[in-house]
Scaffold this active site. Structure first.
Site, PDB file in Angstrom:
ATOM      1  N   ARG A 104       0.851  -1.181   0.000  1.00  0.00           N
ATOM      2  CA  ARG A 104       0.000   0.000   0.000  1.00  0.00           C
ATOM      3  C   ARG A 104       0.888   1.232   0.000  1.00  0.00           C
ATOM      4  NH1 ARG A 104      -4.427   1.452   4.572  1.00  0.00           N
ATOM      5  NH2 ARG A 104      -2.552   1.773   5.795  1.00  0.00           N
ATOM      6  N   THR A 108      -0.809   7.652  -0.956  1.00  0.00           N
ATOM      7  CA  THR A 108      -2.123   7.569  -1.618  1.00  0.00           C
ATOM      8  C   THR A 108      -3.008   6.478  -1.030  1.00  0.00           C
ATOM      9  OG1 THR A 108      -1.354   5.931  -3.213  1.00  0.00           O
ATOM     10  CG2 THR A 108      -1.004   8.254  -3.791  1.00  0.00           C
ATOM     11  N   ASP A 200       0.987  -2.290  11.990  1.00  0.00           N
ATOM     12  CA  ASP A 200       1.285  -2.841  10.659  1.00  0.00           C
ATOM     13  C   ASP A 200       1.546  -4.342  10.800  1.00  0.00           C
ATOM     14  OD1 ASP A 200       2.641  -1.721   7.725  1.00  0.00           O
ATOM     15  OD2 ASP A 200       2.985  -3.783   8.389  1.00  0.00           O
ATOM     16  N   ASP A 203       4.934  -5.690   9.377  1.00  0.00           N
ATOM     17  CA  ASP A 203       6.093  -5.342  10.202  1.00  0.00           C
ATOM     18  C   ASP A 203       6.098  -6.159  11.492  1.00  0.00           C
ATOM     19  OD1 ASP A 203       7.199  -3.531   8.448  1.00  0.00           O
ATOM     20  OD2 ASP A 203       6.061  -1.841   9.254  1.00  0.00           O
TER      21      ASP A 203
HETATM   22  O1  LIG Z   1      -7.084  -2.375   2.972  1.00  0.00           O
HETATM   23  P1  LIG Z   1      -5.852  -1.599   2.625  1.00  0.00           P
HETATM   24  O2  LIG Z   1      -6.002  -0.132   2.887  1.00  0.00           O
HETATM   25  O3  LIG Z   1      -5.353  -1.888   1.238  1.00  0.00           O
HETATM   26  O4  LIG Z   1      -4.724  -2.039   3.661  1.00  0.00           O
HETATM   27  C1  LIG Z   1      -4.476  -3.360   3.972  1.00  0.00           C
HETATM   28  C2  LIG Z   1      -3.165  -3.810   3.405  1.00  0.00           C
HETATM   29  O5  LIG Z   1      -2.095  -3.145   4.066  1.00  0.00           O
HETATM   30  C3  LIG Z   1      -1.170  -4.106   4.582  1.00  0.00           C
HETATM   31  O6  LIG Z   1      -0.186  -4.419   3.652  1.00  0.00           O
HETATM   32  P2  LIG Z   1       1.112  -3.500   3.440  1.00  0.00           P
HETATM   33  O7  LIG Z   1       0.887  -2.521   2.348  1.00  0.00           O
HETATM   34  O8  LIG Z   1       1.527  -2.926   4.761  1.00  0.00           O
HETATM   35  O9  LIG Z   1       2.159  -4.543   2.926  1.00  0.00           O
HETATM   36  P3  LIG Z   1       2.943  -5.663   3.750  1.00  0.00           P
HETATM   37  O10 LIG Z   1       1.976  -6.792   3.973  1.00  0.00           O
HETATM   38  O11 LIG Z   1       4.069  -6.004   2.867  1.00  0.00           O
HETATM   39  O12 LIG Z   1       3.386  -5.045   5.053  1.00  0.00           O
HETATM   40  C4  LIG Z   1      -2.066  -5.301   4.829  1.00  0.00           C
HETATM   41  O13 LIG Z   1      -1.372  -6.495   4.989  1.00  0.00           O
HETATM   42  C5  LIG Z   1      -2.992  -5.287   3.657  1.00  0.00           C
HETATM   43  O14 LIG Z   1      -2.480  -5.942   2.517  1.00  0.00           O
HETATM   44  O1  LIG Z   2      -3.983  -0.937  10.319  1.00  0.00           O
HETATM   45  C1  LIG Z   2      -3.446  -1.357   9.266  1.00  0.00           C
HETATM   46  C2  LIG Z   2      -3.820  -0.905   7.989  1.00  0.00           C
HETATM   47  C3  LIG Z   2      -3.194  -1.435   6.895  1.00  0.00           C
HETATM   48  N1  LIG Z   2      -2.219  -2.358   7.057  1.00  0.00           N
HETATM   49  C4  LIG Z   2      -1.843  -2.793   8.279  1.00  0.00           C
HETATM   50  O2  LIG Z   2      -0.951  -3.635   8.404  1.00  0.00           O
HETATM   51  N2  LIG Z   2      -2.454  -2.275   9.351  1.00  0.00           N
HETATM   52 MG   LIG Z   3       2.645  -3.710   6.058  1.00  0.00          MG
END
Ligand SMILES: O=P(O)(O)OC[C@H]1O[C@H](OP(=O)(O)OP(=O)(O)O)[C@H](O)[C@@H]1O
Ligand SMILES: O=c1cc[nH]c(=O)[nH]1
Ligand SMILES: [Mg+2]
Length: 209
Positions: A104, A108, A200, A203
């Site tokens: 994400r 944006t 997150d 993370d």
């Molecule tokens: O509903 P949204 O607003 O799209 O947010 C949710 C997304 O955000 C996080 O991923 P992230 O972008 O942090 O990637 P990661 O899993 O690599 O940490 C999570 O694991 C989802 O995939």
């Molecule tokens: O709260 C949140 C939103 C998006 N992605 C995450 O990992 N946590």
């Molecule tokens: Mg993430």
């Protein structure tokens, strides 16, 4: 309209509380994601059809029920969705696994695709998309769209924590999808994070921050 099911079994609620706790370290966080995913898979497979078979017990021949040849595919959204795979595979060991890489954009909040790898017979399988977090719904919607563009039939989305905004977005874009969550939270904050949420998920799973 697909169903929204909050899987609020006491064991799940208990484990979600520890998942949220910022004092929970990476190892325990990973274990909790795994355990909750197994418990949720139990709920998400409740509609699997059964067929009748015969089984010879030590005493008599009896009638028994078995799952009617369901071909399942699990589609984790990288990275965080990976943490759910083994937990679901414990109950569905013959499921195939495909991967969709999305992150994400922090400004944006739009999902950015970086990887797609799917089993060759993916279009014949019933697909369950896995991601611990459903925030704006952008990532889940993008993953479901990627699958549909390839002629696939995603039917279920399993998330641990969801915001109402994300649930609404998926229901509007993909009304046929059943959504399973362990907890439905209050709202998104100004950075697009789920409140109260757990931070997150990626993370916390991989210790990257
Ligand atoms: O509903 P949204 O607003 O799209 O947010 C949710 C997304 O955000 C996080 O991923 P992230 O972008 O942090 O990637 P990661 O899993 O690599 O940490 C999570 O694991 C989802 O995939
Ligand atoms: O709260 C949140 C939103 C998006 N992605 C995450 O990992 N946590
Ligand atoms: Mg993430």
């Amino acid at each position: 309209m697909g169903r929204l099911q909050v899987c609020d079994h006491p064991l799940i609620q208990h484990k979600v509380t520890f998942l949220r706790d910022k004092k929970t370290e990476t190892k325990q966080f990973r274990e909790l994601v795994d355990e909750i995913s197994t418990l949720m898979a139990y709920e998400a497979t409740r509609d699997f059809p059964l067929t009748t078979t015969k089984v010879q017990t030590p005493v008599v021949e009896a009638e028994g029920k078995i799952i009617a040849g369901r071909m399942v595919g699990l589609i984790p959204i990288l990275r965080a969705g990976l943490g759910m795979v083994d937990g679901v595979l414990k109950l569905l060991p013959s499921a195939r696994v495909g991967h969709i890489g999305l992150y994400r954009d922090e400004e944006t909040l739009q999902p950015v695709e970086y990887y797609v790898s799917l089993p060759t017979d993916v279009a014949e399988r019933e697909l369950i998309v896995l991601d611990p977090m459903l925030a704006t719904g952008g990532s889940a919607n993008a993953a479901i769209s990627i699958l549909k563009q390839r002629g696939c039939k995603p039917t279920k989305l399993m998330c641990l924590i969801a915001a109402p905004e994300g649930v609404k977005a998926v229901q509007e874009a993909h009304p046929e999808i059943d959504i399973f969550v362990a907890a439905l939270d209050s709202h998104l904050n100004e950075h697009g994070y789920i409140v109260p949420g757990l931070g997150d998920a990626g993370d916390r799973l991989y210790g990257t921050k």
